[in-house]
Write a protein that holds these residues in place. Structure first.
Motif, PDB file in Angstrom:
ATOM      1  N   VAL A 257     -74.639 -17.164  58.107  1.00 23.63           N
ATOM      2  CA  VAL A 257     -73.739 -18.177  57.556  1.00 23.63           C
ATOM      3  C   VAL A 257     -73.610 -17.990  56.039  1.00 23.63           C
ATOM      4  O   VAL A 257     -72.508 -18.016  55.482  1.00 23.63           O
ATOM      5  CB  VAL A 257     -74.243 -19.597  57.888  1.00 23.63           C
ATOM      6  N   LEU A 258     -74.759 -17.761  55.401  1.00 25.45           N
ATOM      7  CA  LEU A 258     -74.761 -17.566  53.949  1.00 25.45           C
ATOM      8  C   LEU A 258     -73.843 -16.399  53.569  1.00 25.45           C
ATOM      9  O   LEU A 258     -73.052 -16.477  52.624  1.00 25.45           O
ATOM     10  CB  LEU A 258     -76.198 -17.288  53.503  1.00 25.45           C
TER      11      LEU A 258
ATOM     12  N   GLN B 246     -68.826 -14.210  51.421  1.00 23.09           N
ATOM     13  CA  GLN B 246     -67.692 -13.289  51.557  1.00 23.09           C
ATOM     14  C   GLN B 246     -66.358 -13.987  51.286  1.00 23.09           C
ATOM     15  O   GLN B 246     -65.475 -13.417  50.648  1.00 23.09           O
ATOM     16  CB  GLN B 246     -67.704 -12.628  52.951  1.00 23.09           C
ATOM     17  N   ILE B 247     -66.241 -15.229  51.746  1.00 22.07           N
ATOM     18  CA  ILE B 247     -65.002 -15.979  51.475  1.00 22.07           C
ATOM     19  C   ILE B 247     -64.880 -16.229  49.968  1.00 22.07           C
ATOM     20  O   ILE B 247     -63.818 -16.055  49.370  1.00 22.07           O
ATOM     21  CB  ILE B 247     -64.969 -17.298  52.275  1.00 22.07           C
ATOM     22  N   VAL B 248     -65.987 -16.612  49.359  1.00 20.69           N
ATOM     23  CA  VAL B 248     -65.994 -16.831  47.905  1.00 20.69           C
ATOM     24  C   VAL B 248     -65.565 -15.542  47.202  1.00 20.69           C
ATOM     25  O   VAL B 248     -64.696 -15.541  46.317  1.00 20.69           O
ATOM     26  CB  VAL B 248     -67.403 -17.254  47.430  1.00 20.69           C
TER      27      VAL B 248
ATOM     28  N   THR C  72     -60.671 -21.370  48.274  1.00 17.40           N
ATOM     29  CA  THR C  72     -61.983 -20.987  48.808  1.00 17.40           C
ATOM     30  C   THR C  72     -62.498 -22.068  49.747  1.00 17.40           C
ATOM     31  O   THR C  72     -62.920 -21.790  50.874  1.00 17.40           O
ATOM     32  CB  THR C  72     -62.986 -20.810  47.644  1.00 17.40           C
ATOM     33  N   PHE C  73     -62.457 -23.307  49.275  1.00 18.59           N
ATOM     34  CA  PHE C  73     -63.028 -24.384  50.085  1.00 18.59           C
ATOM     35  C   PHE C  73     -62.162 -24.659  51.310  1.00 18.59           C
ATOM     36  O   PHE C  73     -62.679 -24.908  52.391  1.00 18.59           O
ATOM     37  CB  PHE C  73     -63.234 -25.637  49.228  1.00 18.59           C
ATOM     38  N   ALA C  74     -60.848 -24.580  51.150  1.00 19.28           N
ATOM     39  CA  ALA C  74     -59.971 -24.816  52.303  1.00 19.28           C
ATOM     40  C   ALA C  74     -60.209 -23.757  53.376  1.00 19.28           C
ATOM     41  O   ALA C  74     -60.195 -24.053  54.571  1.00 19.28           O
ATOM     42  CB  ALA C  74     -58.515 -24.813  51.858  1.00 19.28           C
TER      43      ALA C  74
ATOM     44  N   GLY D  28     -71.798 -23.607  44.529  1.00 20.31           N
ATOM     45  CA  GLY D  28     -73.113 -23.604  45.166  1.00 20.31           C
ATOM     46  C   GLY D  28     -72.984 -22.962  46.543  1.00 20.31           C
ATOM     47  O   GLY D  28     -72.570 -23.623  47.486  1.00 20.31           O
ATOM     48  N   VAL D  29     -73.343 -21.690  46.632  1.00 20.78           N
ATOM     49  CA  VAL D  29     -73.145 -20.961  47.894  1.00 20.78           C
ATOM     50  C   VAL D  29     -74.130 -21.455  48.965  1.00 20.78           C
ATOM     51  O   VAL D  29     -73.736 -21.777  50.092  1.00 20.78           O
ATOM     52  CB  VAL D  29     -73.281 -19.431  47.680  1.00 20.78           C
ATOM     53  N   SER D  30     -75.410 -21.551  48.598  1.00 18.39           N
ATOM     54  CA  SER D  30     -76.379 -22.007  49.605  1.00 18.39           C
ATOM     55  C   SER D  30     -76.190 -23.502  49.895  1.00 18.39           C
ATOM     56  O   SER D  30     -76.304 -23.939  51.041  1.00 18.39           O
ATOM     57  CB  SER D  30     -77.818 -21.699  49.161  1.00 18.39           C
ATOM     58  N   ARG D  31     -75.881 -24.282  48.856  1.00 21.21           N
ATOM     59  CA  ARG D  31     -75.613 -25.713  49.088  1.00 21.21           C
ATOM     60  C   ARG D  31     -74.463 -25.890  50.077  1.00 21.21           C
ATOM     61  O   ARG D  31     -74.447 -26.784  50.910  1.00 21.21           O
ATOM     62  CB  ARG D  31     -75.266 -26.396  47.770  1.00 21.21           C
TER      63      ARG D  31
END
Ligand code: 5CA
Length: 440
Positions: free
Chosen positions: A49-50, A55-57, A184-186, A319-322
């Motif tokens: 998942v991380l 990758q999207i980021v 990114t978030f969408a 915050g990638v892990s968050r």
């Protein structure tokens, strides 16, 4: 991947020390394990998942013209003394002394280091603008690490930095990142709303936090309900064009975190039935801070007239892990996680309801081979467990699709396809199920 061979230590019991649902589900699904307070190991399922989020980021940063590099986790204290933050950062900074007695630190952020890299490389306005980012672990010795990966001490961040000759250029970079963040978030299947925010230890005056609405969020936020209806992915932004109109569209309506909230303005600007007051999770934060670091560190560029200027900078964090925790907070039910497809660890879980039945297993093997052959990420539950246990585990880990194969269905030439999000079930031939999963 065969579940019989996969390292996915799920827990039946709900861990007692986990206060919020994402933390509980990440532990129960075998995604993470705590190493010490606020520090986590990412087990194979969580790690997938991380990587997906990362990758999207990365794709959206690259699309916006930001270039990836990698800076170290350990930094020398010297630069931080130059910027004045060695003392300002206080106890949140993990300080380390090396064998020669030199002061080092585990980076909580990278403004100083990137400014130092920049100043040795770039001297002229002709080489501007520049946008650089990296995805690297950070350490902040939070007073109260809690909520699992949501407020960790060690956490993975995407931090980007922009360099421009003047305020106007810096604003263009800020707008690029603003739009890249919305996209990114969408793409991760959730809505993040940009809100005016305080800048804290990073500094500067202009700053937006990107907030996901969720009851377990740590901040109270106030915004206009219209912001929830904006469609971000509808058009492809032109990053070389003028993005200010797009940004204006997003910043016109009232949206502020509690430290910037003004009740009178909120009531004046937003009709009562459109006022949203909720808890929110900060998943990204962007800053424009001008010459705060370039001046003390000496990152200077000459303009067309040969005049020297401290370069104007901004920084841009996700915050990638968050984010892994935040997605679960916003997307789960009483059975477990419900992954949005773009960040799911696998697309489909193939459930063999009777591993001891030859025909049933042969049908599963066939589907498994064909799905893998078509490049579909599939987790095959080939274990010799009860159907109930398999359903419970598959619901817990929340893969978007379940392909359920039982002896009776195999005889009748059908399998069942279940959507985890809607619980819709459909009986169809194995070939049709394959076509659905491979999109062919
Ligand atoms: N240098 C700037 C931006 S590059 C910066 O450090 N910004 S920040 O402090 O706002 O952090 C960026 C993002 O990292 C936050 O939006 C948040 O999503 C994440 N973050 C911050 N602290 C933690 C933490 N303790 N645990 C998990 N994620 C965190």
């Amino acid at each position: 991947m065969r579940l019989s061979a996969y390292f996915m230590p799920t827990l039946k019991e709900t861990p007692s020390d986990a206060e919020i649902v994402s933390h509980r589900l990440m532990l129960r699904a075998g995604m993470v394990r705590q190493a010490s307070a606020g520090i986590y190991s990412w087990l194979p399922l969580g790690f997938r998942v991380l990587k997906r989020i990362e990758q999207i980021v990365r794709e959206e940063q690259d699309r916006a013209g930001c270039q990836e590099l990698l800076m170290p986790t350990i930094q020398s204290a010297d630069l931080w003394r130059q910027s004045g933050r060695y003392d300002d950062y206080g106890k949140e900074m993990l300080r380390i002394e090396d064998r020669h007695g030199r002061d080092m630190l585990y980076g909580p952020t990278n403004e100083e280091l990137i400014t130092d890299i920049f100043r040795h490389a770039i001297r002229s306005y002709r080489e501007l603008p520049r946008l650089l980012y990296h995805i690297q672990w950070k350490f902040r010795d939070e007073v109260r690490p809690r909520f699992g990966v949501m407020r960790g001490r060690e956490f993975l961040m995407k931090d980007g930095y922009s360099f421009d000759l003047d305020h106007e250029g810096a604003k263009r970079a800020y707008n690029k990142m603003f739009v890249a963040y919305l996209r990114t978030f969408a793409r991760m299947g959730l809505k993040a709303i940009p809100m005016e925010a305080e800048t804290g230890p990073i500094g500067g005056k202009l700053s937006h936090e990107f907030i996901i609405l969720a009851d377990t969020g740590e901040t109270t936020v106030f915004c206009h309900a219209d912001l929830l209806d904006h469609d971000v992915l509808a058009e492809d932004p032109d990053y070389e064009g003028d993005l200010s109109l797009l940004v204006d569209d997003w910043t016109r309506a009232y949206a502020r975190t509690d430290d910037k909230h003004e009740p009178a303005a909120f009531e004046a600007e937003v009709p009562e039935d459109r006022r949203i007051e909720r808890r929110g999770i900060e998943v990204g934060h962007i800053f424009y801070f001008g010459t705060k670091y370039s001046e003390p560190i000496g990152a200077l560029v000459t303009d067309a007239d040969g005049q020297s200027h401290a370069v104007h900078m901004g920084s841009y964090g996700i915050g990638v892990s968050r984010r892994a925790g935040a997605i679960i907070e916003a997307s789960h039910d009483d059975k477990g996680i419900v992954w949005p497809e773009p960040v799911a660890p696998f697309k489909v879980g193939l459930i063999n309801l009777r591993a001891s039945d030859q025909a049933c297993s042969a049908a599963c093997e066939d589907l498994y081979g064909k799905l893998r052959g078509a490049g579909v990420e599939v987790l095959y539950d080939d274990r010799d467990e009860s159907a109930g246990a398999k359903f419970a585990d598959m619901d817990l880990i929340g893969l978007p699709w379940q392909l359920i194969v039982g002896p009776r269905g195999v005889k009748a030439g059908v399998v069942e396809l279940k959507s985890r999000a809607t619980d819709d079930r459909e009986e169809l031939s194995p070939d049709s199920a394959l076509a659905r999963m491979t999109g062919s």
